[in-house]
Design a protein around this motif. Structure first.
Motif, PDB file in Angstrom:
ATOM      1  N   ARG A  46       0.827  -1.205   0.000  1.00 50.45           N
ATOM      2  CA  ARG A  46       0.000   0.000   0.000  1.00 50.45           C
ATOM      3  C   ARG A  46       0.867   1.262   0.000  1.00 50.45           C
ATOM      4  O   ARG A  46       0.612   2.219  -0.745  1.00 50.45           O
ATOM      5  CB  ARG A  46      -0.944   0.002   1.204  1.00 50.45           C
ATOM      6  N   LYS A  48       3.948   1.486  -1.035  1.00 50.29           N
ATOM      7  CA  LYS A  48       4.650   1.561  -2.318  1.00 50.29           C
ATOM      8  C   LYS A  48       3.738   2.118  -3.403  1.00 50.29           C
ATOM      9  O   LYS A  48       4.152   2.978  -4.202  1.00 50.29           O
ATOM     10  CB  LYS A  48       5.164   0.178  -2.705  1.00 50.29           C
ATOM     11  N   GLN A  49       2.465   1.662  -3.418  1.00 49.92           N
ATOM     12  CA  GLN A  49       1.531   2.165  -4.419  1.00 49.92           C
ATOM     13  C   GLN A  49       1.218   3.648  -4.186  1.00 49.92           C
ATOM     14  O   GLN A  49       1.102   4.428  -5.142  1.00 49.92           O
ATOM     15  CB  GLN A  49       0.235   1.337  -4.375  1.00 49.92           C
ATOM     16  N   ALA A  50       1.105   4.055  -2.922  1.00 50.13           N
ATOM     17  CA  ALA A  50       0.854   5.469  -2.624  1.00 50.13           C
ATOM     18  C   ALA A  50       2.030   6.338  -3.068  1.00 50.13           C
ATOM     19  O   ALA A  50       1.841   7.444  -3.599  1.00 50.13           O
ATOM     20  CB  ALA A  50       0.599   5.646  -1.122  1.00 50.13           C
ATOM     21  N   GLU A  52       4.074   5.686  -5.541  1.00 52.55           N
ATOM     22  CA  GLU A  52       4.036   5.773  -7.005  1.00 52.55           C
ATOM     23  C   GLU A  52       2.948   6.738  -7.470  1.00 52.55           C
ATOM     24  O   GLU A  52       3.151   7.482  -8.450  1.00 52.55           O
ATOM     25  CB  GLU A  52       3.808   4.381  -7.597  1.00 52.55           C
ATOM     26  N   ASP A  53       1.793   6.743  -6.785  1.00 50.46           N
ATOM     27  CA  ASP A  53       0.723   7.677  -7.159  1.00 50.46           C
ATOM     28  C   ASP A  53       1.148   9.124  -6.925  1.00 50.46           C
ATOM     29  O   ASP A  53       0.863  10.019  -7.734  1.00 50.46           O
ATOM     30  CB  ASP A  53      -0.548   7.362  -6.367  1.00 50.46           C
ATOM     31  N   ILE A  54       1.824   9.367  -5.803  1.00 55.52           N
ATOM     32  CA  ILE A  54       2.294  10.731  -5.517  1.00 55.52           C
ATOM     33  C   ILE A  54       3.350  11.152  -6.527  1.00 55.52           C
ATOM     34  O   ILE A  54       3.382  12.303  -6.985  1.00 55.52           O
ATOM     35  CB  ILE A  54       2.835  10.814  -4.076  1.00 55.52           C
ATOM     36  N   ASP A  55       4.238  10.217  -6.894  1.00 58.95           N
ATOM     37  CA  ASP A  55       5.291  10.553  -7.854  1.00 58.95           C
ATOM     38  C   ASP A  55       4.712  10.856  -9.237  1.00 58.95           C
ATOM     39  O   ASP A  55       5.316  11.593 -10.023  1.00 58.95           O
ATOM     40  CB  ASP A  55       6.292   9.406  -7.942  1.00 58.95           C
ATOM     41  N   ALA A  56       3.541  10.287  -9.546  1.00 65.00           N
ATOM     42  CA  ALA A  56       2.917  10.539 -10.849  1.00 65.00           C
ATOM     43  C   ALA A  56       2.246  11.905 -10.914  1.00 65.00           C
ATOM     44  O   ALA A  56       1.934  12.385 -12.010  1.00 65.00           O
ATOM     45  CB  ALA A  56       1.881   9.451 -11.160  1.00 65.00           C
ATOM     46  N   LEU A  57       2.028  12.571  -9.774  1.00 62.34           N
ATOM     47  CA  LEU A  57       1.417  13.902  -9.787  1.00 62.34           C
ATOM     48  C   LEU A  57       2.390  14.938 -10.358  1.00 62.34           C
ATOM     49  O   LEU A  57       3.606  14.774 -10.252  1.00 62.34           O
ATOM     50  CB  LEU A  57       1.011  14.300  -8.355  1.00 62.34           C
TER      51      LEU A  57
END
Length: 215
Positions: A46, A48-50, A52-57
């Motif tokens: 969880r 790690k996925q969070a 990656e989501d923040i890095d995609a912003l």
């Protein structure tokens, strides 16, 4: 390294508990030793996925840049440049050259009053707008009319009844000669009847209140 040792210890504990015989539990159910490890792995997934989501912003200075622009102060008042007397004389010289085209011999010449011309100038400038300096002259009146009009403009400026301004920079003619910057005149007594203003008559031969003078 410490986290690695902790994970190795947990795996060793799980492996040993899987190999050792299980004592009978009081309630008939025994906790699976792998459950804690699975819970940690799910929590790690969880996070790690969070990440990656923040890095995609969109990120400032990486994907976007703050735009800046200079906006001039519109409330600033720009005062018109002062008019040099030499510039006025140069403009007057051009008017004289046009007036010479209408110079002719006359048997009788009408007297021109500076005071009367001042009143005519105020009437012409009554709209409150800036008028070109050359437009105030009538070349058909000859040199005398030009001089009377020029004295009237100077006297009105002296009495603070008109404002004289000049553009900051002149233009060049076809030959490359720098021409004087245009001069403009504006009335400061708009809406006032010229007869109600005490106009000086220092350039006239007769007093303004003399009977029959027409001033």
């Amino acid at each position: 390294a410490a986290e690695y040792l902790v994970m190795a210890a947990i795996l060793a504990e799980v492996k040993s508990r899987m190999l050792l015989p299980r004592p009978p539990a009081d309630d008939g159910e025994e906790e699976d030793p792998r459950a804690e490890l699975v819970r940690r792995l799910q929590e790690y997934e969880r996070f790690k996925q969070a990440a990656e989501d923040i890095d995609a912003l969109p990120r400032l200075d990486r994907d976007t840049v703050i735009a800046t622009a200079f906006v001039p102060d519109r409330a600033a008042v720009r005062l018109p440049p002062e008019v040099d007397l030499r510039e006025m004389l140069l403009a007057l010289h051009d008017v004289f050259k046009r007036a010479e085209l209408y110079t002719r011999h006359a048997i009788k010449r009408d007297a021109l009053s500076v005071r009367q011309r001042m009143g005519e100038l105020l009437q012409r400038l009554d709209d409150g707008a800036f008028h070109p300096f050359e437009a105030l002259f009538d070349p058909t009146e000859g040199r005398l009319g030009v001089v009377v009009t020029f004295l009237g403009v100077l006297t009105l400026a002296k009495e603070q009844l008109v404002e004289i301004v000049q553009e900051a920079q002149g233009t060049r003619d076809a030959g490359g000669r720098l021409l004087p910057a245009p001069i403009y005149v504006k009335s400061l007594a708009t809406g006032v009847v010229p007869e109600a203003i005490a106009l000086p008559d220092e350039f006239d031969d007769e007093p303004a209140n003399a009977p029959g003078t027409g001033n």
